[in-house]
Write a protein that holds these residues in place. Structure first.
Motif, PDB file in Angstrom:
ATOM      1  N   THR A 182       0.836  -1.200   0.000  1.00  0.00           N
ATOM      2  CA  THR A 182       0.000   0.000   0.000  1.00  0.00           C
ATOM      3  C   THR A 182       0.870   1.248   0.000  1.00  0.00           C
ATOM      4  OG1 THR A 182      -0.132   0.392   2.389  1.00  0.00           O
ATOM      5  CG2 THR A 182      -1.645  -1.241   1.465  1.00  0.00           C
TER       6      THR A 182
ATOM      7  N   ASP B 175       0.735   5.508  -2.052  1.00  0.00           N
ATOM      8  CA  ASP B 175       0.614   6.311  -3.279  1.00  0.00           C
ATOM      9  C   ASP B 175       1.947   6.472  -3.992  1.00  0.00           C
ATOM     10  OD1 ASP B 175      -2.075   6.695  -3.102  1.00  0.00           O
ATOM     11  OD2 ASP B 175      -1.939   8.642  -2.074  1.00  0.00           O
TER      12      ASP B 175
ATOM     13  N   ARG C  77      -3.486   1.903  -3.734  1.00  0.00           N
ATOM     14  CA  ARG C  77      -3.264   3.321  -3.379  1.00  0.00           C
ATOM     15  C   ARG C  77      -3.732   3.596  -1.954  1.00  0.00           C
ATOM     16  NH1 ARG C  77       0.352   3.977  -6.121  1.00  0.00           N
ATOM     17  NH2 ARG C  77       0.113   2.782  -8.005  1.00  0.00           N
ATOM     18  N   ASP C  78      -3.286   4.707  -1.429  1.00  0.00           N
ATOM     19  CA  ASP C  78      -3.730   5.123  -0.101  1.00  0.00           C
ATOM     20  C   ASP C  78      -5.148   5.662  -0.212  1.00  0.00           C
ATOM     21  OD1 ASP C  78      -1.439   4.467   1.442  1.00  0.00           O
ATOM     22  OD2 ASP C  78      -0.404   6.228   0.628  1.00  0.00           O
ATOM     23  N   ASP C  79      -6.074   4.770  -0.395  1.00  0.00           N
ATOM     24  CA  ASP C  79      -7.462   5.135  -0.640  1.00  0.00           C
ATOM     25  C   ASP C  79      -8.328   4.076   0.034  1.00  0.00           C
ATOM     26  OD1 ASP C  79      -9.608   6.466  -2.586  1.00  0.00           O
ATOM     27  OD2 ASP C  79      -9.843   4.285  -2.700  1.00  0.00           O
ATOM     28  N   ARG C  80      -9.169   4.537   0.925  1.00  0.00           N
ATOM     29  CA  ARG C  80      -9.933   3.631   1.775  1.00  0.00           C
ATOM     30  C   ARG C  80     -10.760   2.630   0.970  1.00  0.00           C
ATOM     31  NH1 ARG C  80     -10.865   5.346   7.161  1.00  0.00           N
ATOM     32  NH2 ARG C  80      -9.160   6.726   6.627  1.00  0.00           N
ATOM     33  N   GLN C  81     -11.420   3.162  -0.082  1.00  0.00           N
ATOM     34  CA  GLN C  81     -12.319   2.318  -0.868  1.00  0.00           C
ATOM     35  C   GLN C  81     -11.533   1.258  -1.662  1.00  0.00           C
ATOM     36  OE1 GLN C  81     -15.290   1.993  -0.358  1.00  0.00           O
ATOM     37  NE2 GLN C  81     -15.740   0.558  -2.042  1.00  0.00           N
ATOM     38  N   ALA C  82     -10.416   1.708  -2.256  1.00  0.00           N
ATOM     39  CA  ALA C  82      -9.594   0.760  -3.034  1.00  0.00           C
ATOM     40  C   ALA C  82      -9.057  -0.329  -2.118  1.00  0.00           C
ATOM     41  CB  ALA C  82      -8.443   1.503  -3.706  1.00  0.00           C
TER      42      ALA C  82
ATOM     43  N   GLU D 184      -2.533   8.940   6.368  1.00  0.00           N
ATOM     44  CA  GLU D 184      -2.563   8.059   5.205  1.00  0.00           C
ATOM     45  C   GLU D 184      -2.407   6.596   5.593  1.00  0.00           C
ATOM     46  OE1 GLU D 184      -3.490   8.965   2.314  1.00  0.00           O
ATOM     47  OE2 GLU D 184      -3.551  11.093   2.821  1.00  0.00           O
TER      48      GLU D 184
ATOM     49  N   HIS E 264      -4.136   3.853   5.993  1.00  0.00           N
ATOM     50  CA  HIS E 264      -5.477   3.325   5.755  1.00  0.00           C
ATOM     51  C   HIS E 264      -5.647   1.883   6.181  1.00  0.00           C
ATOM     52  CE1 HIS E 264      -6.787   6.967   3.805  1.00  0.00           C
ATOM     53  NE2 HIS E 264      -5.613   7.001   3.203  1.00  0.00           N
TER      54      HIS E 264
END
Ligand code: AMP
Ligand code: MG
Length: 418
Positions: free
Chosen positions: A201, A203, A243-248, A274, A276
């Protein structure tokens, strides 16, 4: 308004916070207690068994050796038929060789030519070495004093029929294949291979082999972690970079929980904006942040995602490797059916000097040269070259220590974690 740096903290001179963090041994004991095997079983043939984990004790179908036999080339006879003085024995016709049974009985007071591995014919319990004999005119002579049963192997002296050849949990080695073959076992019950999802994980991460822009770094953890999973004998499930994205990340965890038995992530495991992995596990309500008194290693995020254990490893490759070897490795041993595995370290004289602070365990990248443990030149936790240079880890206990050259230290070879 002028922006100022934050003030010094009240505790900036305090001893390392490690003292009230969870000691490594306590963290390990918790893992050991709480996990259990999660994989099913199947049967397999010997040629598929290497590296598999035995699911039910393997029982010898035949003894080894299967019959009494000779360990040397020589002459066999019944010890009880020897008289006083140096024996002179007539030879019977024929011989006993491996795979060629001598069917008749050797009469008392007679001897038979016998070759290594041959079953002892009836009437034979002792073998004299051919080098200790003079032979002529169908007779042999040798010196008195040979002990009864000399140079023979008894049936089942190694392992008897019905004995357990391999216990459940054993990881099958080449030598185990020899043992099973010898005792007539050709099919065994093994655990399904543990499937281990690996997720990176961040970005900033890009795939090795692609172009990296300024500020981007190649994903080093995924090849390392999938490689480790393979050396442990498990099946890696590579789920790429997220990516540093909660949903992903949520989607990746969902996919991982469907396709694997345990999930290893690296990065995003602390409590920053970040981070997550820990945030998501927290959200799922099954998260424990373990502040473990360990260097190198930031908090280890442990959680469950749809019934699958998640090890949220630190992003830093050095810390990720150490946390994998020290925590995830034995934990996966339990999940896989092999049981808790303690890496076997051994003491070697230090080839270095170090003052270690109390309060946390330390693992140092090391190797052995000339019988002494050498350390990598820098302890910097970003130094991936040191991981590669090292051949194992020096383990320094939780207490403070002043190590001088020649003092004993514990070295754990990388290979001992497999
Ligand atoms: P994090 O734990 O996400 O805060 O990351 C800590 C450090 O490790 C940062 O410098 C990251 O860029 C680096 N890092 C995280 N994941 C990886 C990776 N897969 N490969 C190489 N470096 C990484
Ligand atoms: Mg990150």
């Amino acid at each position: 308004m002028t922006l100022r740096p934050p003030p010094l903290r009240d505790d900036c001179f305090a001893l390392p916070a490690g003292v009230d963090w969870t000691p490594v041994d306590q963290a390990l004991a918790m893992l050991r207690d709480r996990l259990h095997p999660v994989v099913g079983q199947e049967t397999c043939n010997l040629d598929q068994a290497l590296g598999r984990i035995v699911a039910a004790p393997v029982v010898a179908e035949r003894p080894n050796p299967p019959q009494a036999n000779t360990a040397v080339d020589g002459y066999g006879f019944a010890h009880g038929s020897l008289g006083a003085g140096d024996p002179v024995l007539p030879l019977v016709k024929g011989r006993a060789a491996a795979g060629l049974a001598y069917e008749a009985e050797v009469p008392a007071g007679h001897a038979i030519r016998i070759l290594t591995g041959a079953a002892l014919p009836k009437g034979v319990d002792t073998v004299v070495l051919q080098e200790d004999v003079t032979a002529a005119d169908s007779q042999i002579a040798f010196r008195a004093g040979i002990r009864p049963g000399a140079n023979t192997r008894k049936a089942g002296e190694d392992i008897g029929a019905g004995d357990v050849a391999l216990p459940a949990g054993r990881v099958v080695t080449p030598a185990d294949l020899a043992l099973m073959a010898a005792v007539g076992v050709s099919r065994i019950s093994v655990h399904h291979r543990l499937r281990v999802a690996v997720i990176s994980t961040g970005d900033e991460l890009v795939e090795p082999g692609t172009k990296a822009a300024a500020g981007q770094v190649f994903d080093a953890n995924r090849p390392m972690l999938t490689g480790l999973v393979e050396t442990f004998g498990y099946d890696p499930v590579d789920l790429g970079i997220v990516r540093d994205d909660r949903q992903a990340l949520r989607q990746a965890f969902d996919a991982a929980s469907e396709r694997s038995d345990v999930i290893l992530t690296s990065g995003g495991a602390s409590s920053g904006d970040e981070d997550h992995v820990s945030a998501l596990l927290n959200e799922a309500g099954a998260m424990a942040e373990w502040r473990i008194a360990l260097k190198p290693g930031r908090p280890l995020a442990l959680g469950m995602w749809r019934g699958k254990p998640v090890f949220g490893l630190p992003g830093n490759p050095v810390a990720a490797l150490v946390c994998t070897l020290i925590f995830a490795r034995p934990a996966m041993g339990v999940l896989s059916g092999a049981g808790w595995c303690e890496p076997q370290g051994f003491e070697v004289p230090a080839g270095f000097e170090k003052n270690k602070k109390p309060g946390r365990r330390e693992y140092l990248r090391a190797r052995i040269r000339g019988g002494r443990a050498e350390l990598f030149k820098s302890e910097g936790s970003g130094r991936i070259s040191g991981l590669s240079w090292a051949e194992g880890l020096i383990e320094l206990g939780d207490a403070g220590q002043e190590i001088r050259p020649g003092d004993p230290v514990t070295f754990i070879p990388y290979g001992s974690f497999t």
